[in-house]
Write a protein that holds these residues in place. Sequence first.
Motif, short mmCIF file in Angstrom:
data_model
loop_
_atom_site.label_atom_id
_atom_site.label_comp_id
_atom_site.label_asym_id
_atom_site.label_seq_id
_atom_site.Cartn_x
_atom_site.Cartn_y
_atom_site.Cartn_z
N VAL A 272 13.99 22.52 -48.01
CA VAL A 272 13.43 22.21 -46.70
C VAL A 272 14.35 21.24 -45.97
CG1 VAL A 272 11.09 22.50 -47.58
CG2 VAL A 272 12.06 20.23 -47.44
N VAL A 273 14.00 20.99 -44.72
CA VAL A 273 14.74 20.04 -43.89
C VAL A 273 13.81 18.89 -43.50
CG1 VAL A 273 15.88 19.68 -41.67
CG2 VAL A 273 16.33 21.76 -42.98
N ASN A 274 14.26 17.66 -43.73
CA ASN A 274 13.63 16.46 -43.19
C ASN A 274 14.64 15.76 -42.30
OD1 ASN A 274 11.63 15.54 -46.14
ND2 ASN A 274 11.26 17.06 -44.57
N TYR A 275 14.28 14.58 -41.80
CA TYR A 275 15.19 13.83 -40.94
C TYR A 275 15.21 12.37 -41.36
CZ TYR A 275 15.22 17.89 -37.89
OH TYR A 275 15.37 19.16 -37.39
N ALA A 276 16.41 11.80 -41.41
CA ALA A 276 16.52 10.36 -41.64
C ALA A 276 16.11 9.63 -40.36
CB ALA A 276 17.95 10.00 -42.03
N LEU A 277 15.85 8.33 -40.47
CA LEU A 277 15.41 7.57 -39.30
C LEU A 277 16.49 7.47 -38.23
CD1 LEU A 277 13.24 4.67 -40.74
CD2 LEU A 277 12.57 6.98 -40.03
N ASP A 278 17.77 7.70 -38.62
CA ASP A 278 18.84 7.69 -37.62
C ASP A 278 19.00 9.04 -36.93
OD1 ASP A 278 19.99 9.23 -39.58
OD2 ASP A 278 21.61 7.84 -40.05
N GLY A 279 18.09 9.99 -37.25
CA GLY A 279 18.10 11.29 -36.59
C GLY A 279 18.88 12.37 -37.32
N GLU A 280 19.62 12.01 -38.36
CA GLU A 280 20.43 13.00 -39.06
C GLU A 280 19.55 13.88 -39.95
OE1 GLU A 280 24.23 13.23 -42.16
OE2 GLU A 280 23.74 11.36 -41.13
N LYS A 281 19.88 15.18 -39.97
CA LYS A 281 19.15 16.10 -40.84
C LYS A 281 19.42 15.75 -42.30
CE LYS A 281 18.76 20.40 -38.18
NZ LYS A 281 19.13 21.83 -38.15
N VAL A 282 18.37 15.85 -43.11
CA VAL A 282 18.51 15.68 -44.55
C VAL A 282 17.98 16.96 -45.21
CG1 VAL A 282 17.92 14.31 -46.58
CG2 VAL A 282 18.13 13.19 -44.34
N HIS A 283 18.89 17.73 -45.81
CA HIS A 283 18.48 18.94 -46.53
C HIS A 283 18.04 18.52 -47.93
CE1 HIS A 283 20.01 21.93 -43.62
NE2 HIS A 283 20.89 20.98 -43.35
N VAL A 284 16.86 18.94 -48.33
CA VAL A 284 16.33 18.50 -49.62
C VAL A 284 15.75 19.69 -50.39
CG1 VAL A 284 15.80 16.18 -48.79
CG2 VAL A 284 14.02 17.95 -48.70
N TYR A 285 15.80 19.53 -51.72
CA TYR A 285 15.09 20.46 -52.61
C TYR A 285 13.75 19.80 -52.93
CZ TYR A 285 13.88 23.21 -56.71
OH TYR A 285 13.23 24.02 -57.62
N LEU A 286 12.67 20.42 -52.49
CA LEU A 286 11.33 19.84 -52.59
C LEU A 286 10.58 20.45 -53.76
CD1 LEU A 286 8.76 19.16 -49.82
CD2 LEU A 286 8.15 20.76 -51.63
N GLN A 287 9.98 19.56 -54.56
CA GLN A 287 9.02 19.99 -55.59
C GLN A 287 7.69 19.30 -55.28
OE1 GLN A 287 11.80 19.00 -58.97
NE2 GLN A 287 11.05 20.97 -59.71
N PHE A 288 6.67 20.12 -55.15
CA PHE A 288 5.36 19.66 -54.69
C PHE A 288 4.33 19.98 -55.76
CE2 PHE A 288 1.26 20.80 -52.96
CZ PHE A 288 1.00 19.89 -51.94
N SER A 289 3.52 19.00 -56.11
CA SER A 289 2.49 19.26 -57.12
C SER A 289 1.24 18.44 -56.82
CB SER A 289 3.02 18.91 -58.51
OG SER A 289 2.02 19.13 -59.48
N VAL A 290 0.11 19.15 -56.74
CA VAL A 290 -1.18 18.45 -56.73
C VAL A 290 -1.41 17.96 -58.14
CG1 VAL A 290 -3.66 18.68 -56.38
CG2 VAL A 290 -2.08 19.90 -54.86
N LEU A 291 -1.60 16.66 -58.30
CA LEU A 291 -1.68 16.07 -59.63
C LEU A 291 -2.94 16.55 -60.38
CD1 LEU A 291 -0.46 12.42 -58.99
CD2 LEU A 291 0.82 14.36 -59.91
N PRO A 292 -2.81 16.71 -61.70
CA PRO A 292 -3.97 17.14 -62.50
C PRO A 292 -5.16 16.22 -62.29
CG PRO A 292 -1.95 17.18 -63.82
CD PRO A 292 -1.59 16.53 -62.52
N GLY A 293 -6.33 16.83 -62.16
CA GLY A 293 -7.55 16.07 -61.91
C GLY A 293 -7.86 15.89 -60.44
N HIS A 294 -6.94 16.30 -59.58
CA HIS A 294 -7.13 16.13 -58.13
C HIS A 294 -7.08 17.48 -57.41
CE1 HIS A 294 -6.68 11.71 -58.46
NE2 HIS A 294 -5.85 12.02 -59.45
N GLU A 295 -7.29 18.56 -58.15
CA GLU A 295 -7.20 19.89 -57.56
C GLU A 295 -8.31 20.17 -56.54
OE1 GLU A 295 -5.48 20.03 -61.76
OE2 GLU A 295 -7.30 19.22 -60.80
N GLU A 296 -9.46 19.51 -56.69
CA GLU A 296 -10.58 19.79 -55.80
C GLU A 296 -10.38 19.20 -54.40
OE1 GLU A 296 -13.30 21.69 -56.21
OE2 GLU A 296 -12.31 22.34 -58.06
#
Length: 482
Positions: A272-296
Amino acid sequence: MDDLYADMFELAPVSLWLEDYSALKTLFTQWRKQGVTDLRAFLRQHPERVAECSKCLRILRVNQRTLSLYGAQDLAELSSQLHLVFRDDMFEQHIEELAQLWAGRTQFASQTVNYTLHGERLSISLKANILPGHEDTWSRVLLAIEDTTERSRTERALRTSELEAKGLFEHSPVSLWLEDFTGIKQLIEEVRGQGIADFRVFLDVHPEFVTRCLQEIRVLDINQQTVHMFRAADKVSLLAQTDKVFRDDMRPHFAEQLVDLWNGKLFQQREVVNYALDGEKVHVYLQFSVLPGHEERWDKVLVSLTDISARKKAEAYLEYLGMHDALTGLRNRSFFTDEINRLERHGPWPISVVVVDLNNLKGVNDELGHAGGDAMLRRVGEVLRKAVDRPCTASRIGGDEFALLLPNTDARGCEKRVEQLCELLALNNQFNAGSSQISLAIGSATSVDGERMEALVHRADQHMYEAKRRYYVKQGYDRRNH
């Protein structure tokens, strides 16, 4: 196995097992004939059958890493004591591996447990493939085993020690975000409650929903690497400006993330693409996980971001090189060919083509050397770049030959573009008065109804050659010598 592959097998840094599963395949065939349909239920009901399956597996070869990992002197010792290796809490995972083969898969994977011959417990990650050409017999199966014991110990330590977990979070070498997606879950459930079936179409029709969800992200904590990656002074300043981080080019990626959440995918990976506070694009590899016990509620979500900006820049540069001429900076012939094919299919019409050739390049090379000729070609590139703007393009299609593709341009528009080109050329020659003067042979053509792009380019090319002949006649040159 030839010497090269034998060496690669033997010296591989992971544990490798070459095994023969043909007896297992025969056993499975017998069970199917006996009416077994659900292998998992069958093995759980008859656990002794799991051991029967294991006895069908014949080890043909292992590498040195395997012997070292399991504490065996040689294959004979390992083979004779497999009952010490495969036991206890690996039962359920072994059933899952067998079930994957039963289902017709030619590869399987699992996170399981083995034991060394000295009784040490090993957490392992196993991946196996039936080798090509052996799918009908299962006579050659290659297993790769990675020792994940240390990783598992770390995970257990994280679960048992909140203080250690906080320290690991804070000082992780990757950017970590602890977030609350409760508001996003509520918005998604509201849409589901409206009877929406195709969520992707809903997002296409209501892009503002993506923005609403972005605004509902509540960041609970970030680590120091995150502060560094997004060029913030501290956590407080970054958390106060997350709207500058999550915006613009991130939206389509976030829309895909929402689609996955809609479909119940609570662990996700993507670039994905995010942005640094100075406006520059930051290309990142994102790993997203809803933590166990918080699925609801999705009230605890862990996001890790690895900065891949350097890799993306390298990929963009390689892509640029693949479609651009290194000397002039213009598009190259490969791009020109692809663009012609694209315009052939999609237009927009009318399309005009301008073909340009640098006159007397050979004479310049003879007089000033190839460095002088290259300098002339770079100047032509400068002129042509200024002569076009999107969606029009300028390409170097040969040594001294160039082409402009002008979609949605009629004959009058093409004529004006050529006039602008001549004006820019005159300015360039004036600015470089102390250098050799550039002379261009220019030919142009505008499409007629039903004309193919290849024929259009050919017409422009012929007009260019006519202009080139006139130039040489006027100069009194013999082209065979210039």
